[in-house]
Design a protein around this motif. Structure first.
Motif, short mmCIF file in Angstrom:
data_model
loop_
_atom_site.label_atom_id
_atom_site.label_comp_id
_atom_site.label_asym_id
_atom_site.label_seq_id
_atom_site.Cartn_x
_atom_site.Cartn_y
_atom_site.Cartn_z
N PHE A 2 -5.73 7.44 -6.09
CA PHE A 2 -5.69 5.99 -6.10
C PHE A 2 -4.25 5.49 -6.21
O PHE A 2 -3.40 6.14 -6.82
N ILE A 3 -4.04 4.33 -5.62
CA ILE A 3 -2.79 3.61 -5.79
C ILE A 3 -3.14 2.35 -6.57
O ILE A 3 -4.05 1.61 -6.19
N VAL A 4 -2.46 2.16 -7.68
CA VAL A 4 -2.68 0.98 -8.51
C VAL A 4 -1.47 0.07 -8.33
O VAL A 4 -0.34 0.48 -8.61
N GLN A 5 -1.71 -1.13 -7.86
CA GLN A 5 -0.64 -2.12 -7.75
C GLN A 5 -0.76 -3.12 -8.88
O GLN A 5 -1.83 -3.71 -9.09
N LEU A 6 0.31 -3.28 -9.61
CA LEU A 6 0.37 -4.23 -10.71
C LEU A 6 1.37 -5.31 -10.31
O LEU A 6 2.57 -5.13 -10.38
N ARG A 7 0.84 -6.43 -9.84
CA ARG A 7 1.70 -7.51 -9.34
C ARG A 7 1.86 -8.59 -10.40
O ARG A 7 0.88 -9.02 -11.00
N PHE A 8 3.13 -8.98 -10.59
CA PHE A 8 3.40 -10.01 -11.58
C PHE A 8 2.64 -11.29 -11.27
O PHE A 8 2.51 -11.69 -10.12
N SER A 9 2.16 -11.91 -12.34
CA SER A 9 1.46 -13.19 -12.24
C SER A 9 2.42 -14.31 -12.64
O SER A 9 3.61 -14.07 -12.87
N GLU A 10 1.89 -15.50 -12.78
CA GLU A 10 2.72 -16.63 -13.23
C GLU A 10 3.19 -16.44 -14.67
O GLU A 10 4.05 -17.18 -15.15
N VAL A 34 -3.71 11.75 -15.66
CA VAL A 34 -4.27 10.84 -14.67
C VAL A 34 -3.17 10.25 -13.80
O VAL A 34 -3.33 10.11 -12.59
N PHE A 35 -2.05 9.89 -14.39
CA PHE A 35 -0.95 9.29 -13.63
C PHE A 35 -0.01 10.39 -13.13
O PHE A 35 0.39 11.28 -13.89
N SER A 43 11.60 -5.65 -4.64
CA SER A 43 11.85 -7.09 -4.85
C SER A 43 11.32 -7.60 -6.19
O SER A 43 11.02 -8.79 -6.31
N GLY A 44 11.14 -6.72 -7.18
CA GLY A 44 10.70 -7.17 -8.49
C GLY A 44 9.32 -7.80 -8.50
O GLY A 44 9.04 -8.69 -9.30
N MET A 45 8.45 -7.32 -7.63
CA MET A 45 7.11 -7.89 -7.52
C MET A 45 6.14 -7.36 -8.57
O MET A 45 5.06 -7.89 -8.74
N GLY A 46 6.51 -6.28 -9.25
CA GLY A 46 5.63 -5.67 -10.22
C GLY A 46 5.83 -4.18 -10.22
O GLY A 46 6.96 -3.69 -10.12
N GLY A 47 4.72 -3.43 -10.30
CA GLY A 47 4.82 -1.97 -10.36
C GLY A 47 3.67 -1.31 -9.63
O GLY A 47 2.70 -1.96 -9.25
N GLY A 48 3.81 0.00 -9.48
CA GLY A 48 2.77 0.77 -8.83
C GLY A 48 2.59 2.10 -9.53
O GLY A 48 3.52 2.63 -10.14
N ILE A 49 1.38 2.62 -9.44
CA ILE A 49 1.03 3.90 -10.07
C ILE A 49 0.24 4.72 -9.06
O ILE A 49 -0.66 4.19 -8.39
N LEU A 50 0.53 6.00 -8.97
CA LEU A 50 -0.27 6.94 -8.21
C LEU A 50 -1.12 7.70 -9.22
O LEU A 50 -0.59 8.29 -10.17
N ALA A 51 -2.43 7.62 -9.06
CA ALA A 51 -3.36 8.23 -10.02
C ALA A 51 -4.27 9.23 -9.32
O ALA A 51 -4.61 9.07 -8.14
N HIS A 52 -4.66 10.26 -10.06
CA HIS A 52 -5.45 11.36 -9.50
C HIS A 52 -6.26 12.00 -10.62
O HIS A 52 -5.83 12.02 -11.76
N GLY A 53 -7.42 12.50 -10.27
CA GLY A 53 -8.19 13.26 -11.25
C GLY A 53 -9.07 12.42 -12.15
O GLY A 53 -9.48 12.87 -13.22
#
Length: 96
Positions: A2-10, A34-35, A43-53
Motif C-alpha cells: 500500500f501507498i499511504v498519502q498524508l496530505r496537509f489539510s487547512e 508494517v512501514f 512541494s510540502g504537500m504532506g507525506g507518504g508511506i510505503l506499507a507491506h505485510g
C-alpha cells in the motif's frame, strides 16, 4: 502493498504541535514491520508511506490512529499496489 498519502489539510499549522507524536506513530509502524519507507511529498504537500505485510483493514485502522489524522492536520488516502516486477533487492515485496 500500500501507498499511504498524508496530505496537509487547512489545519497544517498544527503540525508542529503534533510532530513528536506523529514521529512516535511512524516509529511504531516501522518497529511492527508494517512501514517500509516514509517521507515528505514534493512541494510540502504532506507525506507518504510505503506499507507491506498488513491487510487493508488493519492498515486503515492504523492510519486512523496517526495523531496527524486524529487532529485533522492531514487527510489520509490508502492506495493498494499489486507489485508485478521488482529490482532483485526488493523481490521480497513480490511474495504474497
Amino acid at each position: 502493498m500500500f501507498i499511504v498519502q498524508l496530505r496537509f489539510s487547512e489545519h497544517r499549522d498544527k503540525a508542529k504541535e503534533y510532530m513528536d507524536a506523529h514521529n512516535a506513530w511512524l516509529r511504531q509502524g516501522f518497529d511492527d514491520g508494517v512501514f517500509l519507507l516514509a517521507g515528505s511529498l514534493d512541494s510540502g504537500m504532506g507525506g507518504g508511506i510505503l506499507a507491506h505485510g498488513a491487510s487493508r483493514q488493519a492498515l486503515e485502522q492504523r492510519v486512523q490512529t496517526d495523531p496527524f489524522v486524529v487532529e485533522g492536520v492531514v487527510t489520509a488516502e490508502v492506495v493498494e499496489l499489486a507489485p508485478a516486477k521488482a529490482d532483485p533487492r526488493l523481490e521480497f515485496l513480490l511474495a504474497g
